[in-house]
Design an enzyme around this catalytic site. Sequence first.
Site, PDB file in Angstrom:
ATOM      1  N   ASP A   1      -0.574  11.647   6.537  1.00  0.00           N
ATOM      2  CA  ASP A   1      -0.119  11.448   8.044  1.00  0.00           C
ATOM      3  C   ASP A   1       0.762  12.159   8.234  1.00  0.00           C
ATOM      4  OD1 ASP A   1       0.408  10.391  10.120  1.00  0.00           O
ATOM      5  OD2 ASP A   1       0.964   7.878   8.603  1.00  0.00           O
TER       6      ASP A   1
ATOM      7  N   GLU B   1     -10.781   5.662  14.584  1.00  0.00           N
ATOM      8  CA  GLU B   1      -9.974   5.192  15.940  1.00  0.00           C
ATOM      9  C   GLU B   1      -9.728   6.512  16.671  1.00  0.00           C
ATOM     10  OE1 GLU B   1      -9.553   3.849  13.087  1.00  0.00           O
ATOM     11  OE2 GLU B   1     -10.387   1.948  13.457  1.00  0.00           O
ATOM     12  N   ASN B   2      -9.157   7.599  15.789  1.00  0.00           N
ATOM     13  CA  ASN B   2      -8.722   9.280  16.333  1.00  0.00           C
ATOM     14  C   ASN B   2      -9.798   9.577  17.834  1.00  0.00           C
ATOM     15  OD1 ASN B   2      -8.123  10.108  13.071  1.00  0.00           O
ATOM     16  ND2 ASN B   2      -7.223   9.357  14.097  1.00  0.00           N
TER      17      ASN B   2
HETATM   18  C1  FPP Z   1      -2.801  11.945  10.481  1.00  0.00           C
HETATM   19  O1  FPP Z   1      -1.126  13.304  11.106  1.00  0.00           O
HETATM   20  C2  FPP Z   1      -3.680  13.306  10.746  1.00  0.00           C
HETATM   21  C3  FPP Z   1      -4.640  13.288  11.065  1.00  0.00           C
HETATM   22  C4  FPP Z   1      -5.096  12.101  11.771  1.00  0.00           C
HETATM   23  C5  FPP Z   1      -5.256  14.092  10.906  1.00  0.00           C
HETATM   24  C6  FPP Z   1      -5.548  14.421   9.555  1.00  0.00           C
HETATM   25  C7  FPP Z   1      -6.280  15.844   9.718  1.00  0.00           C
HETATM   26  C8  FPP Z   1      -6.181  17.218   8.934  1.00  0.00           C
HETATM   27  C9  FPP Z   1      -5.998  16.985   7.756  1.00  0.00           C
HETATM   28  C10 FPP Z   1      -6.715  18.779   9.026  1.00  0.00           C
HETATM   29  C11 FPP Z   1      -8.456  18.773   9.454  1.00  0.00           C
HETATM   30  C12 FPP Z   1      -8.900  18.304   7.913  1.00  0.00           C
HETATM   31  C13 FPP Z   1     -10.195  19.371   7.254  1.00  0.00           C
HETATM   32  C14 FPP Z   1     -10.492  17.915   5.863  1.00  0.00           C
HETATM   33  C15 FPP Z   1     -10.207  20.046   8.080  1.00  0.00           C
HETATM   34  P1  FPP Z   1      -0.905  12.917  12.549  1.00  0.00           P
HETATM   35  O2  FPP Z   1      -1.315  13.398  13.458  1.00  0.00           O
HETATM   36  O3  FPP Z   1      -0.700  10.867  12.605  1.00  0.00           O
HETATM   37  O4  FPP Z   1       0.545  12.775  12.296  1.00  0.00           O
HETATM   38  P2  FPP Z   1       1.679  11.732  13.129  1.00  0.00           P
HETATM   39  O5  FPP Z   1       1.973  10.552  13.001  1.00  0.00           O
HETATM   40  O6  FPP Z   1       3.059  12.579  12.699  1.00  0.00           O
HETATM   41  O7  FPP Z   1       1.748  12.245  14.727  1.00  0.00           O
END
Ligand code: FPP
Length: 251
Positions: free
Chosen positions: A18, A65-66
Amino acid sequence: MPVPPQPDIPAHVAIIMDGNGRWAKQRGLPRVAGHRRGVEAVRTATYAARDLGVKILTLYAFSVENWQRPKTEVGALMGLLELYLKKELATFVRDGVRLRTIGRTNELPAGVQKRLHATIEETKDFTGYTLVLALNYGSRTETVDAAQAYAAALAAGKEKPNDRSWATFSRYLSTTCLPDPDLVIRTSGETRVSNFLLLQAAYAEFVFTPVLWPDFTKADLAAALTEYARRERRFGLTSEQVRHPVGVRTP
Ligand code: FPP
C-alpha cells in the site's frame, strides 16, 4: 493438528502493498508513477524474502475492489502487470522461482492471462521458493467460490456430509496446497486487512509499517521478520501449553 513448530523465520509471508499513490503524490507525480516504482519494490521484495529464508511470498497486487478505480489507473496496472510478467519469466526460470496466483484470474485481460499461464507452466516444478500473486483477489469472493465448489462436491458424493472439517473445506479455497501465512505485513501506515486472506490469516502475526510500498527495502522486510521472531504464537492456547506442548493439539 499438533501445535506447529515456531521457527524464527516465517515460512510464508504475505504483504498488502500500500502507498503507491501517496508516494507519487508526495513527488507531484501521477499515481501510475507510484505503481511503476511499486513494481521495482516487488522485484526487491521477491529476492529479499528468499535471501532472508522465507519460502513463500504472497503479494496483494490487485483486489476485486480495485476494478472500481478510474479506468485509466486500472488499465495502467494491467499494462504494468503484463510487462512485469514478460520481463520476469527468464529471471524466474534462472533463479528457480515458482509463480502461483490466487484470485479470479480468469477475469483478467487476455494478455495478462496468457503471460500468467506461460509463467506458471514454465516454473511449476521449482520447489525451493514460491511467489504468489493475489490478482483479482478478495477473501469474500474466494469464500463464496469455495462454498459453491464444496456444495457441488457434496451433491456429487465426492465429500462426506458429516465431515465439516476445516482441513476438507480449505481445499476448495484458492490457496489450496499453500500453508497459511505466518506473517502479514501492510505498508503505508494503514492498519486494515482489506479483504485479504481473512480465513488463512486466522493465526498469522501482523506487522504494520509506515513505509510506503515503493520505498520498501530488504532492511524493512528484515525489520518485520525481527518483530515476528519476538512474538509468541499461541494458536488459542496458553503460553505454558505452547512452551510444553505435550499432547496438545490445535483444532
Ligand atoms: C496500493 O497502493 C497498491 C495497489 C492497489 C496495487 C499494487 C500494485 C503494484 C505494487 C504494482 C503492480 C504489481 C505487480 C505484481 C506487477 P495505492 O494505489 O492504494 O496507494 P495509496 O493508498 O497511497 O493511494
